[in-house]
Design an enzyme around this catalytic site. Structure first.
Site, PDB file in Angstrom:
ATOM      1  N   LYS A 141      14.106   6.033   5.653  1.00 12.93           N
ATOM      2  CA  LYS A 141      13.731   4.619   5.773  1.00 12.93           C
ATOM      3  C   LYS A 141      14.632   3.787   4.866  1.00 12.93           C
ATOM      4  O   LYS A 141      15.050   4.260   3.814  1.00 12.93           O
ATOM      5  CB  LYS A 141      12.262   4.415   5.405  1.00 12.93           C
ATOM      6  CG  LYS A 141      11.300   5.055   6.386  1.00 12.93           C
ATOM      7  CD  LYS A 141       9.854   4.687   6.121  1.00 12.93           C
ATOM      8  CE  LYS A 141       9.293   5.422   4.944  1.00 12.93           C
ATOM      9  NZ  LYS A 141       7.834   5.178   4.769  1.00 12.93           N
ATOM     10  N   ASP A 196      10.950  10.301  -4.878  1.00 13.07           N
ATOM     11  CA  ASP A 196      10.121   9.481  -3.998  1.00 13.07           C
ATOM     12  C   ASP A 196       8.773   9.180  -4.639  1.00 13.07           C
ATOM     13  O   ASP A 196       8.273   8.049  -4.581  1.00 13.07           O
ATOM     14  CB  ASP A 196       9.947  10.154  -2.637  1.00 13.07           C
ATOM     15  CG  ASP A 196       9.417  11.585  -2.725  1.00 13.07           C
ATOM     16  OD1 ASP A 196       9.452  12.206  -3.816  1.00 13.07           O
ATOM     17  OD2 ASP A 196       8.970  12.110  -1.686  1.00 13.07           O
TER      18      ASP A 196
END
EC number: 2.7.1.33
Length: 262
Positions: A16, A105
């Site tokens: 993304k 992340d």
């Protein structure tokens, strides 16, 4: 510095990206696969040249090389920073005994969550290939987390490692359970497998939330993110908040802090 920042979240399933303006608002977003087989390359040709790219990559060296090639094709020589978890950054303190073992992340997501819900105790549940839980105190201290197989991985493991159980995707399982989740037990094998793995996700979340609220003796906001969040949410009995841009929002904060130090 008014140039935008390009933010890239390379996860285990897909990549993304977002472009953040000077106010850290995500003004353009998109997603693409690890390889061209997973879909078309991103079209960044209409974007303004960013100040740099800030990348969280938990998908490995091949994906890193693909990102480098895409960035060089669009903006040769663009500065890029692949983030790592830090002992402390952007108001969050890392409670891991070895701070850099925490996935980048998860670290960016913690930073994004603290900014989105300041002054609140949080349990952050992210549903990807793995389901991860992070406990974040109102003062910014990350006190630890949990990692479990995600819903899709649970179902795939049962289908792969048994002789008679089917291998189901989340799309198939979600369709099977549409209208059937009101029943506590299912009456065929595909629905039983789908619901059993889904309730395992929900049960983990609810147990962790109750343990955390008991330990802290304070209200804890449950924040859900990730691809399976809608399905898991339907199985939960707890109030919760949905936020699907925690990692990219955290990257925007990290990028802004880094640019301010340039």
């Amino acid at each position: 510095m008014n140039d935008p920042h390009l933010l890239i979240d390379a996860g285990n399933s897909r990549i993304k990206w977002a472009l953040a303006d000077a106010r850290r608002t995500l003004v353009d977003t998109g997603a693409f696969g690890h390889t061209r087989d997973g879909g078309a390359d991103p079209d960044w040709s209409a974007l303004p040249r960013p100040h740099g790219a800030w990348i969280s990559n938990v998908a490995g060296a091949d994906v890193a090389a693909r990102l480098d090639a895409l960035l060089d094709a669009c903006w040769p020589g663009l500065p890029r920073t692949t983030i790592r978890s830090q002992p402390a950054q952007c108001g969050v303190t890392n409670g891991y005994t070895t701070p850099d073992q925490l996935g980048s992340d998860r670290w960016a997501g913690l930073i994004g969550a603290r900014a989105a819900f300041p002054g609140e105790h949080l349990l952050i549940a992210t549903f990807g290939t793995a389901t991860t839980l992070e406990a974040l105190r109102a003062d910014g201290r990350f006190t630890g987390g949990l990692i479990a197989p995600g819903w899709a991985l649970m179902m795939r493991a049962l289908g792969t490692h048994t002789a008679q159980l089917p291998t189901l995707t989340t799309d198939i399982a979600s369709g099977l359970l549409a209208g059937a989740q009101a029943e506590p037990f299912q009456v065929d094998t595909p629905r039983s497998l789908s619901a059993g793995c889904l309730y395992a996700q929900a049960g983990l979340i609810e147990r962790a939330w109750r343990d955390l609220a008991d330990a802290w003796q304070a209200p804890v906001r449950l924040v859900l993110a990730g691809g399976a969040a809608d399905d898991v949410a339907r199985a939960l009995t707890l109030p919760h908040t949905r936020h699907d841009a925690l990692i990219l929002s955290g990257l925007a904060l990290i990028a802004a802090e880094g640019a301010a130090q340039d």
